[in-house]
Design an enzyme around this catalytic site. Structure first.
Site, PDB file in Angstrom:
ATOM      1  N   GLU A 130      40.341  40.139  27.636  1.00 41.08           N
ATOM      2  CA  GLU A 130      41.098  38.888  27.755  1.00 41.08           C
ATOM      3  C   GLU A 130      41.175  38.278  26.355  1.00 41.08           C
ATOM      4  OE1 GLU A 130      41.728  35.214  30.851  1.00 41.08           O
ATOM      5  OE2 GLU A 130      39.758  36.150  30.765  1.00 41.08           O
ATOM      6  N   HIS A 216      46.031  35.243  35.963  1.00 40.05           N
ATOM      7  CA  HIS A 216      45.809  34.007  36.754  1.00 40.05           C
ATOM      8  C   HIS A 216      47.042  33.090  36.747  1.00 40.05           C
ATOM      9  CE1 HIS A 216      44.534  32.582  32.808  1.00 40.05           C
ATOM     10  NE2 HIS A 216      43.304  33.077  32.921  1.00 40.05           N
ATOM     11  N   ASP A 273      38.143  35.899  38.766  1.00 41.95           N
ATOM     12  CA  ASP A 273      37.896  35.257  37.469  1.00 41.95           C
ATOM     13  C   ASP A 273      36.535  34.564  37.487  1.00 41.95           C
ATOM     14  OD1 ASP A 273      38.402  34.579  34.837  1.00 41.95           O
ATOM     15  OD2 ASP A 273      39.728  32.908  35.294  1.00 41.95           O
ATOM     16  N   ALA A 308      36.945  26.542  33.729  1.00 38.85           N
ATOM     17  CA  ALA A 308      36.499  27.744  33.014  1.00 38.85           C
ATOM     18  C   ALA A 308      36.046  28.795  34.013  1.00 38.85           C
ATOM     19  CB  ALA A 308      35.369  27.391  32.054  1.00 38.85           C
ATOM     20  N   GLY A 309      36.993  29.592  34.490  1.00 38.76           N
ATOM     21  CA  GLY A 309      36.643  30.602  35.475  1.00 38.76           C
ATOM     22  C   GLY A 309      36.308  29.970  36.810  1.00 38.76           C
TER      23      GLY A 309
END
Length: 384
Positions: A130, A216, A273, A308-309
């Site tokens: 990523e 995503h 994720d 964040a994720g």
């Protein structure tokens, strides 16, 4: 690899359930049908009418059970795999967040070791990079100082170190040199576009150059405007896949329904994720170099509150999508199995229950909770 006959199952095949037995020989599905006979000495498992479905495939995850992929040893990666198996995942890609070249190479080395080791949980199928070829404007949790212009040579150094195990990479089409890079490497790796404010024409060019999927979708990207459709418009219009984080936080249920209506159920891939906090209580965690705070299961950067994720698991994603859409599991299961397998070009041996395919399976009860997870015919998780 194992031999086993699973009897009395509601087997998920061809987008429907049928009462059948499944015979596994040498870790591969040998037969599917009614009243199969076990070879001499072959163990028999009666599933009591429970659902037997293809194991879930998670193409985008940064960890779980206290382990962060960017700091994970080969043994740690095996622990992540064991955690994922408890949630029905039989195969996964480790997502390496943008990091220094030195740390990225270290992560690649650990992943290679983990891929070569005996499987004790979900199988590590490959590596997802990523970054680092990502937009500063939509960097999310990526450290801005480590973001780079498009550089096919750097990718190939990583790929050489990985022995070809980098199967997936997320890049931003508007970053200098990235569209040219996509055209150069698209035959060597599955290219995803994301973390991006690309305009419509730039995104369309990335797709024409070989990008196959959006990372995503709707998160960390420029939003749609009727006069400036941007990357979102290009992704919805074109025949590419879309990742979706279906935790109810990254995407409103109505957004999930809209995505499925636009793309069709065969072009959406349910990913987690997830970060190291998955499966653990609220608290302070890491995502690469970042400090993350999890409150009520919602992970955000400590520095600025940017999400964040996630703390999502794939079995929860299955139940969420069913609840969000009102559709049954017969419609939703492909988002976690067949679709990711087709995207990654591995549907010839994973993603459905058919003779000749790997015996990577999940047993689910009437509440769609995981009872048993099987990898290569071997039970790697069984609920108590």
């Amino acid at each position: 690899m194992a031999d086993v006959l699973f009897q009395n199952a509601r087997v998920y095949r061809d987008h429907a359930f049928e009462t059948a037995d499944v015979l596994v020989c040498g870790g591969v599905i040998d037969g599917v049908g009614a009243h199969l006979t076990a070879p001499e000495g072959c163990p028999v498992v009666d599933l009591g009418g429970r659902v037997l479905a293809p194991g879930f495939l998670d193409l985008h995850t940064h960890g779980g059970d206290g382990i962060d992929v960017n700091a994970a040893t080969a043994e740690d990666l095996a622990r992540i795999g064991a955690f994922f198996a408890r949630h029905g995942t039989t195969g996964w890609q480790c997502s390496i967040l943008t990091d220094t070249e030195e740390q990225t190479l270290w992560c690649i080395g650990q992943a290679k070791q983990a891929m070569a080791a005996p499987v004790t949980g979900a199988r590590l199928l490959g590596i997802h990079l990523e970054g680092p070829f990502l937009s500063t404007e939509y960097k999310g949790a990526m450290p801005e100082s480590l973001l780079r212009k498009g550089d096919a040579a750097l990718f190939r150094r990583y790929q050489k170190a990985a022995g070809g195990a980098i199967h997936y990479i997320t890049v931003s089409p508007e970053v200098e040199g990235v569209n040219e890079m996509i055209a150069e490497i698209a035959g060597e790796v599955t290219v995803a576009i994301g973390h991006s404010g690309a305009d419509y024409d730039t995104a369309c060019r990335a797709i024409a150059n070989g990008a196959k999927v959006c990372t995503h979708t709707f998160n960390a990207m420029g939003l749609f405007h009727q006069h400036r459709p941007g990357m979102m418009g290009a992704v919805l219009e074109h025949d590419i896949y879309c990742e979706a984080i279906c935790d109810g936080r990254h995407l409103h249920p109505g957004t999930v329904r809209m995505l499925l209506a636009c793309k069709g159920w065969d072009k959406v891939v349910a990913i987690t994720d997830s970060i190291q906090a998955a499966g653990l209580p609220d608290g302070h965690y890491k995502l690469g170099v970042n400090d993350v705070v999890v409150v009520d299961g919602d992970a955000k950067l400590a520095s600025n509150g940017v999400r964040a994720g996630s703390t999502l698991s794939q079995d929860t994603a299955l139940r969420n999508i069913m609840a969000f859409t009102g559709h049954g599991a017969e419609d939703v299961l492909p988002l976690l199995s067949e679709n990711p397998a087709r995207l990654m070009g591995i549907f010839d041996h994973k993603g459905s229950i058919d003779p000749g395919k790997d015996a990577d399976l999940v047993v689910l009860d009437d509440g769609w909770q995981v009872c048993r997870t099987i990898v290569g015919g071997v039970t790697v998780y069984q609920a108590e």
